[in-house]
Write an enzyme that holds these catalytic residues in place. Sequence first.
Site, PDB file in Angstrom:
ATOM      1  N   CYS A  48       1.220  -1.119  -0.251  1.00 57.12           N
ATOM      2  CA  CYS A  48       0.284   0.322  -0.182  1.00 57.12           C
ATOM      3  C   CYS A  48       1.051   0.841  -0.090  1.00 57.12           C
ATOM      4  CB  CYS A  48      -0.885  -0.211   1.354  1.00 57.12           C
ATOM      5  SG  CYS A  48      -1.717  -1.380   1.709  1.00 57.12           S
TER       6      CYS A  48
ATOM      7  N   ARG B 165       5.291  -0.461  -6.012  1.00 56.57           N
ATOM      8  CA  ARG B 165       5.946  -1.486  -5.109  1.00 56.57           C
ATOM      9  C   ARG B 165       4.474  -2.361  -5.298  1.00 56.57           C
ATOM     10  NH1 ARG B 165       7.420   1.602   0.115  1.00 56.57           N
ATOM     11  NH2 ARG B 165       6.007   0.840   0.833  1.00 56.57           N
TER      12      ARG B 165
ATOM     13  N   TRP C 233      -3.293  -2.272  -1.519  1.00 54.28           N
ATOM     14  CA  TRP C 233      -2.849  -4.025  -1.599  1.00 54.28           C
ATOM     15  C   TRP C 233      -2.896  -4.976  -0.844  1.00 54.28           C
ATOM     16  CZ3 TRP C 233       0.385  -8.087   0.670  1.00 54.28           C
ATOM     17  CH2 TRP C 233       0.556  -9.341  -0.014  1.00 54.28           C
TER      18      TRP C 233
ATOM     19  N   ASN D  30      -2.144   2.232   6.129  1.00 48.82           N
ATOM     20  CA  ASN D  30      -1.038   1.336   5.662  1.00 48.82           C
ATOM     21  C   ASN D  30      -0.915   1.115   6.606  1.00 48.82           C
ATOM     22  OD1 ASN D  30      -0.600   2.337   2.938  1.00 48.82           O
ATOM     23  ND2 ASN D  30       1.473   2.696   3.029  1.00 48.82           N
ATOM     24  N   GLY D  31      -0.859  -0.413   6.720  1.00 47.03           N
ATOM     25  CA  GLY D  31      -0.478  -1.531   7.937  1.00 47.03           C
ATOM     26  C   GLY D  31      -1.429  -2.430   8.600  1.00 47.03           C
TER      27      GLY D  31
ATOM     28  N   GLU E 286      18.379 -19.003  -5.754  1.00 47.57           N
ATOM     29  CA  GLU E 286      17.378 -17.224  -6.236  1.00 47.57           C
ATOM     30  C   GLU E 286      17.060 -17.974  -8.039  1.00 47.57           C
ATOM     31  OE1 GLU E 286      16.474 -14.717  -5.396  1.00 47.57           O
ATOM     32  OE2 GLU E 286      17.227 -13.787  -7.130  1.00 47.57           O
TER      33      GLU E 286
ATOM     34  N   LYS F  40      12.949 -16.719  -8.884  1.00 48.97           N
ATOM     35  CA  LYS F  40      12.725 -15.650  -9.986  1.00 48.97           C
ATOM     36  C   LYS F  40      11.719 -16.381 -11.025  1.00 48.97           C
ATOM     37  CE  LYS F  40      15.001 -11.988  -9.138  1.00 48.97           C
ATOM     38  NZ  LYS F  40      14.617 -12.242  -8.169  1.00 48.97           N
TER      39      LYS F  40
ATOM     40  N   GLU G 254       8.328 -16.861  -9.283  1.00 43.73           N
ATOM     41  CA  GLU G 254       7.446 -14.772  -9.525  1.00 43.73           C
ATOM     42  C   GLU G 254       7.276 -14.059 -10.515  1.00 43.73           C
ATOM     43  OE1 GLU G 254      10.502 -12.705  -7.795  1.00 43.73           O
ATOM     44  OE2 GLU G 254       9.393 -10.689  -7.338  1.00 43.73           O
TER      45      GLU G 254
ATOM     46  N   HIS H  25      18.200 -38.410  -3.776  1.00 42.62           N
ATOM     47  CA  HIS H  25      18.053 -38.917  -2.282  1.00 42.62           C
ATOM     48  C   HIS H  25      16.440 -38.475  -2.570  1.00 42.62           C
ATOM     49  CE1 HIS H  25      21.460 -39.140  -0.331  1.00 42.62           C
ATOM     50  NE2 HIS H  25      22.165 -38.635  -0.896  1.00 42.62           N
TER      51      HIS H  25
ATOM     52  N   LYS I  33       6.827  -4.843  -3.789  1.00 43.27           N
ATOM     53  CA  LYS I  33       7.890  -4.866  -3.978  1.00 43.27           C
ATOM     54  C   LYS I  33       8.156  -4.282  -1.842  1.00 43.27           C
ATOM     55  CE  LYS I  33      11.813  -3.758  -5.597  1.00 43.27           C
ATOM     56  NZ  LYS I  33      13.471  -4.515  -6.821  1.00 43.27           N
TER      57      LYS I  33
HETATM   58  C1  F6R Z   1      12.234 -11.394  -5.208  1.00 38.59           C
HETATM   59  C2  F6R Z   1      12.158 -10.429  -4.005  1.00 38.59           C
HETATM   60  C3  F6R Z   1      11.602 -10.495  -2.944  1.00 38.59           C
HETATM   61  C4  F6R Z   1      12.578  -9.638  -2.237  1.00 38.59           C
HETATM   62  C5  F6R Z   1      12.091  -9.890  -0.536  1.00 38.59           C
HETATM   63  C6  F6R Z   1      12.711  -8.825   0.102  1.00 38.59           C
HETATM   64  O1  F6R Z   1      12.764 -10.872  -6.197  1.00 38.59           O
HETATM   65  O2  F6R Z   1      12.134  -9.436  -4.844  1.00 38.59           O
HETATM   66  O3  F6R Z   1      11.930 -12.076  -2.934  1.00 38.59           O
HETATM   67  O4  F6R Z   1      13.912  -9.857  -2.385  1.00 38.59           O
HETATM   68  O5  F6R Z   1      10.952  -9.420  -0.765  1.00 38.59           O
HETATM   69  O6  F6R Z   1      12.559  -7.751   0.069  1.00 38.59           O
HETATM   70  P1  F6R Z   1      13.710  -6.288   0.678  1.00 38.59           P
HETATM   71  O7  F6R Z   1      14.788  -6.614  -0.027  1.00 38.59           O
HETATM   72  O8  F6R Z   1      13.506  -5.443   0.227  1.00 38.59           O
HETATM   73  O9  F6R Z   1      14.172  -6.697   1.900  1.00 38.59           O
END
Ligand code: F6R
Length: 624
Positions: A2, A28, A77, A103-104, A490, A494, A497, A513, A619
């Site tokens: 949000c 975000r 959000w 927000n929150g 990682e 990606k 996501e 295993h 984000k």
């Molecule tokens: C994946 C991604 C998320 C962030 C996670 C932590 O591409 O971006 O997994 O890495 O939400 O966010 P930060 O680094 O802002 O604490």
Amino acid sequence: MCGIVGLVGQKNNVVEAVVYGLEGLEYRGYDSAGIACTDSGDTKIICAKACGELSALKAQLHEQPISGLAAIGHTRWATHGRVTLENVHPHFDCSGTIALVHNGIIENYHELGTMLKAEGHIFKSDTDSEVVAHLLESILDRGLSPKKALHELVSRLDGAYALVIMLGGRSDELLFVRKRSPLCLGLGKNKSAVVSDLVAFDADIEKYAIIPDQTYGFLRMGEVEAYSFDGFSAEITYTPHIHNASSRDRGGHAHYMLKEIYEQKGIVHRIVTALNDLGDEWIKGLGYTSASQASESLKKLTHVDLIACGTSYYAASLGAFFLRDIAGIDTSVTRASEFAYNPILMKNRLYGVVSQSGETADTLEVLRALKRQEQSVFGIVNVEKSSMAREADGFFAMHAGPEISVASTKSFTAQVVVFYWLALKIAHSKGLITLQQLQASEAELLWCGNKIEETLENNKSSIEHDAAWFAQYKTCLFLGRQESFILAAEAALKLKELAYIFVEAFPSGELKHGPLALVDQNMPVVVFSSADPLVYQKIVSNAQEVKARGGRLVVFGFQDQTALLNLAEKSYCVSGFSSYTQCDSLLGPLCMVAAMHYLVYSIAKVLERPIDKPRNLAKSVTVE
Ligand code: F6R
């Protein structure tokens, strides 16, 4: 997640400026947006709301313009209640003369809602936020001044919240409240603003301040009146605001993600230069105040605990390899959402929080819990004005620049570089390596920095060609060993996501295993190789196991690893870095990272996914 924008202006209309602010917050992640405004002398609050992209709200405002001298806006959000028009902020009281954005999470919303309904308040949404509007209405109805009403309001709300409130007809001021959720004030030419993220400010804002935690107050043209939750005046400290409009454009690329993948090229040099510029002050990043304290403490330091979420967790996992192998420090990494339940606090430990945004609620709450227990906590953070950067004992800035795409790309690379540099500095200060060795290792880091884009460019056309082949599969296996397993994990995050393809990442030694049962001619298996000769040999054996079961083998490898590359149906290669190169094999993943990002990007593009804003994600995850 949000986003909040509130404005008091001199010109009728501040609505455009609120829309500009909301555009800045789009990155975000959100699922709906709304704006309310009011004019002087008119107790009516006018409102426009739309589900979906901000463009839907803008189209509505184009059809039916609204205007006023004060306005509040919000990108939502969904947490409490589905994505429906009723749940979009701003929310109102029964009389329609109090509007607010939030927000929150209001943790005691259920109890408060039950009480207010019993008093006769009618609720229109399923949100926790609406409760606050009705609660404020019920307090103001008792004849309290807005200041006294805010004081009582905060004493009755549990949870984390940033609130901006508008009272109908009071176009000269907005009310604000901050507890744990970020909120900033901005004062400038012809307008005053209150926003949840600095990117929402426009070029008119001349100075800004982060609102201290547990503060409420009033924003007016050119002035702020603020109080701490205990009712005393709160001090607000301003910093000049420099508007960076370029962070909002895509630099000619189709997506922010692509822009950010390409920005990795210069990142390694920039970070190493900036960190070296710290000189002897670098120890302050770890929270030490003097060189002698640092040297004593680093000698005694037995364990580092790193805490992070998502991509930052994987960067920290590579960091743990560096700290163990280079600096000789036993290092563990824990996901922030799990750490809260099992903290074993011991002497001579150092805790590190790792975060792009510096606002991720899970990580921030761990930092605060550790601080309450008087533990030393340092940060590795991209957003330098964030809560984590402010609340940790010290922090290292990642110098990655604003990252807009929801998926972290350049910030992962930046975190890895900071960790490598840090491991070298600690090793040197502990006397484990000489200055010459430190400089030679830094040169290797810079050399790998150049490989990032070279590897992407060398493999770009094969990646573009292969993306459609990957896109036909619903599941995938990603494998690696040691540091290359971290890259595999990682990459799996990606691909899930961005392309919505289900991928499991395993250390390749685990194949036999269990996961090997999944391998047949319908299973793409992507192997991330290691430049370490011993680890590489084991990876070749695992790749053969995949091949023997008919798996569709894809390899990210290094030049000269012909035994592995020849087994693969498709391969992407780092040139000039072989198992025999005199370069630290721990830096192998860094050379592959942008090519990996580009593969995921290309698959998501073939599948026509909303690359910069994947569904259901945000984000900056500011709720636990
Ligand atoms: C994946 C991604 C998320 C962030 C996670 C932590 O591409 O971006 O997994 O890495 O939400 O966010 P930060 O680094 O802002 O604490």
